[in-house]
Design a protein around this motif. Sequence first.
Motif, PDB file in Angstrom:
ATOM      1  N   GLN A 138      62.229  63.387  41.115  1.00 23.33           N
ATOM      2  CA  GLN A 138      63.640  63.247  41.487  1.00 23.33           C
ATOM      3  C   GLN A 138      64.594  63.433  40.312  1.00 23.33           C
ATOM      4  OE1 GLN A 138      64.098  59.617  43.723  1.00 23.33           O
ATOM      5  NE2 GLN A 138      62.713  60.309  45.332  1.00 23.33           N
TER       6      GLN A 138
ATOM      7  N   ASN B  68      62.977  67.116  38.336  1.00 25.06           N
ATOM      8  CA  ASN B  68      62.655  68.292  39.178  1.00 25.06           C
ATOM      9  C   ASN B  68      61.258  68.851  38.964  1.00 25.06           C
ATOM     10  OD1 ASN B  68      65.091  68.441  40.631  1.00 25.06           O
ATOM     11  ND2 ASN B  68      66.094  69.275  38.803  1.00 25.06           N
TER      12      ASN B  68
ATOM     13  N   ARG C 107      58.021  59.423  41.065  1.00 24.64           N
ATOM     14  CA  ARG C 107      59.365  59.560  41.620  1.00 24.64           C
ATOM     15  C   ARG C 107      60.365  59.980  40.537  1.00 24.64           C
ATOM     16  NH1 ARG C 107      60.090  54.360  43.986  1.00 24.64           N
ATOM     17  NH2 ARG C 107      58.137  54.806  45.062  1.00 24.64           N
TER      18      ARG C 107
END
Length: 279
Positions: free
Chosen positions: A61, A64, A57
């Motif tokens: 997030q 990128n 994650r």
Amino acid sequence: MSVENFFKNLWRDYVNMTPQAESIARALEARGNVVQNDHVAFRTFNRPPIALSNLERLLTQELNYTRHPEPYFFEAKKLNAYGYLPPSPTQPRIFLSELKTEELTGPAQDVIGRLLDQINPEDTLDPSVFWHGPFWQVPTWEEYQLLANESSYAAWLSVIGLRCNHFTIDVNALENHKSIEEMNEFVEELGFVVNDSGGRVKGSKEVLLEQGSTMASEMLFEFQAGDTHSVPTCYYEYARRYPDKEGNIYQGFVAASADKIFESTGGPTRQSESQKEEL
Ligand code: NI
């Protein structure tokens, strides 16, 4: 955090643990090469809050990155892994693996559980986790050996913690060291040891990826209760990629070769294989 700052921080932490990498990178630059990174790799336990999905994650997030669709399974080493592609093709790929802790024995799972119980989940929410080191008090020498007998990966992670396991030089981008064997000879000339487990060159042109690496640096480490022992830290890898039939440079990681390259930090040794029978 920008991808550039992420890698600056990561490199600083990594060369602290792996001084040979800085020596090798400087020697390449002194010969007129630009040292670019093909990928960096991390290890973790498959348990929250530091499981692969938690770390993923942060990559997708905050930085990128995009997960490469091909999953990797290393049955003997009890690992799952994924590769991640950078937002810009000149930035390094990232390789994440996680240990399937439930496949270890009860005593080993207990040791790992005691480490994981000490993590404050709030400390794991930004990309600095990737150079945080251990989130726990270091294990005892006995606990370390218990883990090492089952999984050198688990033992390594228990003392080194979350930080880069290896940087990998992009051999395609070098000016004057065009093959993995040339790189092997170059690092040997500098006085470092090449990992020859599974051969000095892992992979092949046919599988579109060739890799080699040094053996890990060693560091004196103080275990809980005061015992001091030398442990392997991190190693330096180099990768050469080939284009596929469509002319696109291969973006994956080859399981058969990566399985061997995990042995740069030791094991599965003959010793631990035989001791495993007694557990
Ligand atoms: Ni690698």
